[in-house]
Enzyme design. Structure first.
Site, PDB file in Angstrom:
ATOM      1  N   VAL A 223       0.750  -1.940  -0.317  1.00 37.27           N
ATOM      2  CA  VAL A 223      -0.051  -0.007   0.167  1.00 37.27           C
ATOM      3  C   VAL A 223       1.142   1.371  -0.289  1.00 37.27           C
ATOM      4  O   VAL A 223       1.687   1.527   0.782  1.00 37.27           O
ATOM      5  CB  VAL A 223      -0.699   0.001   1.519  1.00 37.27           C
ATOM      6  N   LYS A 224       0.351   2.609  -0.883  1.00 41.21           N
ATOM      7  CA  LYS A 224       1.635   3.385  -0.994  1.00 41.21           C
ATOM      8  C   LYS A 224       0.668   4.048  -0.009  1.00 41.21           C
ATOM      9  O   LYS A 224      -0.929   5.310  -0.734  1.00 41.21           O
ATOM     10  CB  LYS A 224       1.690   3.968  -2.241  1.00 41.21           C
TER      11      LYS A 224
END
Ligand code: 5RP
Length: 297
Positions: free
Chosen positions: A205-206
């Site tokens: 996840v960014k």
């Protein structure tokens, strides 16, 4: 269906307690994935540090020729040796990056509204399908999501389709938490958004660095990499990266704070020192200045 009114606030994050899984593979939440997925994740996350430096230069897909990225063919190639992974669109990679590179490729597979629209979460869809991603030898697929905005449903559908296609061919998905015009930038928002993306299948996840970041990391069952956001003075960007890594981020997926620096290569190298070599922000800034000054001589 869980009632969303009167829930007890989340509070027990077991900070500092190691996960019960992840004994045999260095990427959080990937223990039970198959060989191909792990092989690709290991190309992104360095086995020794467990971390990654991703270079994001996908800004043009909605913003056009962003400052620092006017000429991808000139600006990006010298930076590639300093990073583990490049994150961009297929059009920019095909046209401006040599296929000889030996780095992971995180391919943005969606399109979104351009900056001519008031809110980029207006609507998007698939810009590059799985067959084309495989042709590009993608190591990872990036899908952007707009949690809390009118684009939420569309973008979660895109994420789900991306994850399903990726699973079919053992290509992991990076879920990108977007912060559009209307969206909050609180710890609570990032906790919500990162967890939703992970539960919907994102393998990475960014997100953005925020207060109580270690709680965001603890509650997200897959690695978080931080975006850099708008250009900061180099010392501040290095402090943000240092804090994020110290509080559990497994890397950065950074753009403007690298390519808008007057010394992008030095900045890339300094970020790598924080991410992979336990440099403090101050040590990394000295490293940056040494390289930058030597270029100025
Ligand atoms: C936005 C993105 C961009 O790639 C990313 O945020 C750009 O990096 P930076 O903020 O460091 O310039 O994923 O959704």
């Amino acid at each position: 269906m869980a009632d969303n009114i009167g829930n007890i606030d989340a509070k027990e994050y077991y900070l500092g307690v190691d996960g019960v899984e992840n004994k045999s593979f260095h990427v959080k939440g990937a223990e039970h994935l198959d060989w191909g997925m792990k092989n690709r994740l290991a190309k992104i996350f360095n086995e020794k540090s467990g971390n990654t430096v991703m270079l994001a230069f996908d800004h043009g897909y909605i913003m056009g020729p962003t400052s620092g990225l006017e000429r991808l063919d000139i600006v990006i190639p010298p930076l590639i040796e300093h990073v583990d992974c490049i994150m961009a669109t297929r059009g920019s990679i095909r046209s401006c990056i040599s296929p000889n590179i030996d780095k992971a490729i995180c391919l943005r597979i969606g399109y979104d509204s351009s900056v001519l629209y008031d809110d980029m979460s207006n609507g998007g869809g698939v810009a590059c399908n799985i067959e084309n991603a495989i042709r590009m030898n993608a190591t990872c697929l990036a899908a952007q999501t707009f949690i809390g905005s009118s684009g939420e449903k569309n973008s979660l559908e895109l994420l789900a389709k991306t994850v399903d296609a990726g699973v079919k061919y053992s290509i992991p998905t990076l879920g990108v938490v977007a912060v559009g015009k209307e969206m909050e930038r609180t710890t609570k928002f990032f906790q919500l958004a990162t967890r939703i993306l992970a539960e919907n299948g994102a393998n990475i996840v960014k997100s953005y660095y925020c207060d109580d970041f270690e709680k965001v990391v603890a509650a997200c069952p897959v690695p978080i990499v931080i975006a850099g956001g708008k250009k900061l003075p180099e010392a501040e960007a290095l402090t943000m990266a240092y804090r994020a890594i110290s509080e559990g981020a497994r890397g950065v997926d950074m753009g403007r704070n690298i390519f808008q620096s007057e010394h992008p290569e030095a900045m890339c190298g300094a970020i790598g020192k924080v991410v992979h070599e336990n440099f403090t922000d101050k040590e990394a800034y000295e490293f940056f200045l040494d390289i930058a000054n030597s270029k100025n001589e």
